[in-house]
Design a protein around this motif. Sequence first.
Motif, PDB file in Angstrom:
ATOM      1  N   ALA A 123      10.799 -17.259  24.411  1.00 19.40           N
ATOM      2  CA  ALA A 123      12.168 -17.245  23.894  1.00 19.40           C
ATOM      3  C   ALA A 123      13.166 -16.928  25.006  1.00 19.40           C
ATOM      4  O   ALA A 123      14.231 -17.550  25.086  1.00 19.40           O
ATOM      5  CB  ALA A 123      12.288 -16.221  22.765  1.00 19.40           C
ATOM      6  N   ILE A 124      12.831 -15.973  25.867  1.00 14.05           N
ATOM      7  CA  ILE A 124      13.716 -15.650  26.992  1.00 14.05           C
ATOM      8  C   ILE A 124      13.849 -16.849  27.917  1.00 14.05           C
ATOM      9  O   ILE A 124      14.944 -17.163  28.397  1.00 14.05           O
ATOM     10  CB  ILE A 124      13.198 -14.412  27.744  1.00 14.05           C
ATOM     11  CG1 ILE A 124      13.363 -13.171  26.883  1.00 14.05           C
ATOM     12  CG2 ILE A 124      13.932 -14.230  29.071  1.00 14.05           C
ATOM     13  CD1 ILE A 124      12.695 -11.932  27.443  1.00 14.05           C
ATOM     14  N   GLY A 125      12.733 -17.565  28.147  1.00 13.75           N
ATOM     15  CA  GLY A 125      12.790 -18.778  28.968  1.00 13.75           C
ATOM     16  C   GLY A 125      13.695 -19.835  28.370  1.00 13.75           C
ATOM     17  O   GLY A 125      14.438 -20.514  29.090  1.00 13.75           O
ATOM     18  N   ALA A 126      13.661 -19.966  27.048  1.00 12.62           N
ATOM     19  CA  ALA A 126      14.525 -20.954  26.386  1.00 12.62           C
ATOM     20  C   ALA A 126      15.999 -20.567  26.515  1.00 12.62           C
ATOM     21  O   ALA A 126      16.845 -21.426  26.811  1.00 12.62           O
ATOM     22  CB  ALA A 126      14.142 -21.066  24.918  1.00 12.62           C
ATOM     23  N   VAL A 127      16.299 -19.292  26.331  1.00 16.12           N
ATOM     24  CA  VAL A 127      17.693 -18.841  26.454  1.00 16.12           C
ATOM     25  C   VAL A 127      18.184 -19.001  27.887  1.00 16.12           C
ATOM     26  O   VAL A 127      19.311 -19.474  28.124  1.00 16.12           O
ATOM     27  CB  VAL A 127      17.831 -17.373  25.972  1.00 16.12           C
ATOM     28  CG1 VAL A 127      19.196 -16.811  26.317  1.00 16.12           C
ATOM     29  CG2 VAL A 127      17.573 -17.281  24.484  1.00 16.12           C
TER      30      VAL A 127
ATOM     31  N   GLY B 130      17.118 -21.116  30.026  1.00 15.03           N
ATOM     32  CA  GLY B 130      17.288 -22.556  30.247  1.00 15.03           C
ATOM     33  C   GLY B 130      18.600 -23.080  29.677  1.00 15.03           C
ATOM     34  O   GLY B 130      19.285 -23.880  30.318  1.00 15.03           O
ATOM     35  N   LEU B 131      18.951 -22.637  28.476  1.00 21.47           N
ATOM     36  CA  LEU B 131      20.210 -23.085  27.870  1.00 21.47           C
ATOM     37  C   LEU B 131      21.423 -22.576  28.643  1.00 21.47           C
ATOM     38  O   LEU B 131      22.361 -23.335  28.905  1.00 21.47           O
ATOM     39  CB  LEU B 131      20.287 -22.623  26.414  1.00 21.47           C
ATOM     40  CG  LEU B 131      19.341 -23.318  25.442  1.00 21.47           C
ATOM     41  CD1 LEU B 131      19.404 -22.648  24.080  1.00 21.47           C
ATOM     42  CD2 LEU B 131      19.698 -24.791  25.332  1.00 21.47           C
ATOM     43  N   VAL B 132      21.380 -21.313  29.018  1.00 19.38           N
ATOM     44  CA  VAL B 132      22.499 -20.758  29.791  1.00 19.38           C
ATOM     45  C   VAL B 132      22.607 -21.461  31.138  1.00 19.38           C
ATOM     46  O   VAL B 132      23.702 -21.798  31.604  1.00 19.38           O
ATOM     47  CB  VAL B 132      22.331 -19.231  29.969  1.00 19.38           C
ATOM     48  CG1 VAL B 132      23.323 -18.670  30.969  1.00 19.38           C
ATOM     49  CG2 VAL B 132      22.475 -18.534  28.629  1.00 19.38           C
ATOM     50  N   GLY B 133      21.469 -21.706  31.762  1.00 14.99           N
ATOM     51  CA  GLY B 133      21.472 -22.405  33.050  1.00 14.99           C
ATOM     52  C   GLY B 133      21.997 -23.820  32.940  1.00 14.99           C
ATOM     53  O   GLY B 133      22.735 -24.290  33.806  1.00 14.99           O
TER      54      GLY B 133
ATOM     55  N   PHE C 232      16.254 -23.724  36.865  1.00 14.36           N
ATOM     56  CA  PHE C 232      15.066 -24.454  36.417  1.00 14.36           C
ATOM     57  C   PHE C 232      13.809 -23.715  36.859  1.00 14.36           C
ATOM     58  O   PHE C 232      12.849 -23.594  36.099  1.00 14.36           O
ATOM     59  CB  PHE C 232      15.095 -25.879  36.977  1.00 14.36           C
ATOM     60  CG  PHE C 232      13.972 -26.731  36.485  1.00 14.36           C
ATOM     61  CD1 PHE C 232      13.942 -27.162  35.167  1.00 14.36           C
ATOM     62  CD2 PHE C 232      12.940 -27.096  37.332  1.00 14.36           C
ATOM     63  CE1 PHE C 232      12.901 -27.948  34.711  1.00 14.36           C
ATOM     64  CE2 PHE C 232      11.899 -27.884  36.883  1.00 14.36           C
ATOM     65  CZ  PHE C 232      11.880 -28.313  35.563  1.00 14.36           C
ATOM     66  N   GLY C 233      13.810 -23.199  38.075  1.00  7.72           N
ATOM     67  CA  GLY C 233      12.668 -22.434  38.569  1.00  7.72           C
ATOM     68  C   GLY C 233      12.435 -21.165  37.764  1.00  7.72           C
ATOM     69  O   GLY C 233      11.290 -20.791  37.499  1.00  7.72           O
ATOM     70  N   SER C 234      13.498 -20.506  37.348  1.00  3.78           N
ATOM     71  CA  SER C 234      13.360 -19.304  36.522  1.00  3.78           C
ATOM     72  C   SER C 234      12.717 -19.624  35.185  1.00  3.78           C
ATOM     73  O   SER C 234      11.835 -18.902  34.720  1.00  3.78           O
ATOM     74  CB  SER C 234      14.729 -18.671  36.284  1.00  3.78           C
ATOM     75  OG  SER C 234      15.320 -18.293  37.492  1.00  3.78           O
TER      76      SER C 234
END
Length: 109
Positions: free
Chosen positions: A58-62, A64-67, A90-92
């Motif tokens: 979920a943190i990765g999805a958030v 990604g959206l913010v990025g 993208f790397g994060s």
Amino acid sequence: MKTFKAKAAAIARRITALFPLMLLSIQHSMAQDGNAGINEATTQVKSYFATGTNLMYAIGAVVGLVGAIKVYKKWNDGEHDTGKVASSWFGSCIFLVVVATVLKSFFGV
């Protein structure tokens, strides 16, 4: 009125009286099965593991959206470091997803 020596002697007698009780409680706690505590801790950690990996997804999805929004804004503003920002965000996201997946597969939960 009691002197300092009398007060210290009274405290020493109380400690001496409580000392056998402290030894009995320590002996009782050491006599219990250590494996039961380790197994209980393992069960608790395993119960939180699936939730933790889902939280990482979920943190990765958030992130990604913010990025994506940040990169889109930079691109529309015509800034020159858009590629650097895009690759770092993208790397994060990839790092978070890969770590969660590897941990899930490594521990077999």
